[in-house]
Design an enzyme around this catalytic site. Structure first.
Site, mmCIF file in Angstrom:
data_model
loop_
_atom_site.group_PDB
_atom_site.id
_atom_site.type_symbol
_atom_site.label_atom_id
_atom_site.label_comp_id
_atom_site.label_asym_id
_atom_site.label_seq_id
_atom_site.Cartn_x
_atom_site.Cartn_y
_atom_site.Cartn_z
ATOM 1 N N GLY A 153 28.464 -1.704 31.176
ATOM 2 C CA GLY A 153 28.627 -1.108 29.859
ATOM 3 C C GLY A 153 27.559 -1.515 28.871
ATOM 4 O O GLY A 153 27.509 -0.994 27.749
ATOM 5 N N ASP A 154 26.689 -2.436 29.262
ATOM 6 C CA ASP A 154 25.620 -2.904 28.382
ATOM 7 C C ASP A 154 24.425 -1.953 28.473
ATOM 8 O O ASP A 154 23.838 -1.783 29.552
ATOM 9 C CB ASP A 154 25.201 -4.319 28.793
ATOM 10 C CG ASP A 154 24.211 -4.944 27.822
ATOM 11 O OD1 ASP A 154 24.626 -5.813 27.063
ATOM 12 O OD2 ASP A 154 23.024 -4.543 27.821
#
Length: 203
Positions: A156-157
């Site tokens: 998700g980064d």
């Protein structure tokens, strides 16, 4: 099982692909900075909340002002501050709520930061995300940089996704769903692979 150093993990990653070998050669062994003491975990998590969705310099300035609000950054001191000083230091309403909720969970004993090191990665994520405003990303950063877990893959980064795409010459970064299986080749050192993806964005 003997504990693996970041240097050993980096060298092992260099054997996984030519792209990763190039990143290891370019940036050297991964470096995660000093490992926080157990007693510093509350402050580390508070800082991560302050840094959510902000560029480093801006987040650092806000966190500096927030940290100045009390000489000792511990749950009861933060709860005693209340909302107004935190908002006045530059925290958004949502981050203020998250920081106070973190302090409340710690003060009430529903979150025991001292024992997180004995839990599995998923158990740590489950514990931390019970705090309002603390999501999987914040929990994963804590796993990587505070607990030194070497096999966390924070898809998700955006920096990880962007770096992976740049390193592989892609015109667009992969989506979280696309990146998830691509990390399998880096097991059991996906945290270290993520570090190299972050470095790959430093053009």
């Amino acid at each position: 099982m003997a504990k693996v150093s970041l240097t050993e993990a980096s060298l092992a990653l260099g054997e996984t692909s030519k792209v990763m070998a190039g990143l290891v050669e370019r940036f050297g062994p991964a470096r995660f900075g000093p490992k926080p003491a157990v007693g510093e975990r509350f402050e580390v998590l508070s800082r991560e909340i302050a840094y959510q969705q902000l560029a480093g310099k801006a987040a650092g300035a806000i966190w500096g002002r927030v940290r100045e609000q009390t000489p000792e950054w511990v749950p009861d001191a933060v709860l005693s501050l209340g909302e107004e000083p935190l908002r006045g230091a530059g925290l958004s309403g949502a981050k203020t709520r998250a920081m106070l909720d973190l302090a409340a969970h710690c003060e009430q004993g529903s979150l025991d930061l001292a024992r997180l090191g004995r839990l599995s990665n998923q158990e740590v994520i489950d514990q931390l995300t019970q705090v309002w405003g603390v999501g999987t990303w914040t929990a994963q950063m804590f796993l990587i940089f505070s607990l030194r877990r070497l096999d966390v893959w924070p898809v998700g980064d955006f920096g990880v996704r962007k770096g992976y795409g740049l390193a592989h010459g892609w015109t667009e970064p992969p989506t979280p769903e696309e990146l998830e299986p691509l990390g399998d080749q880096f097991r059991p050192y996906r945290s270290v692979a993520a570090w190299y993806c972050w470095r790959a964005t430093e053009v």
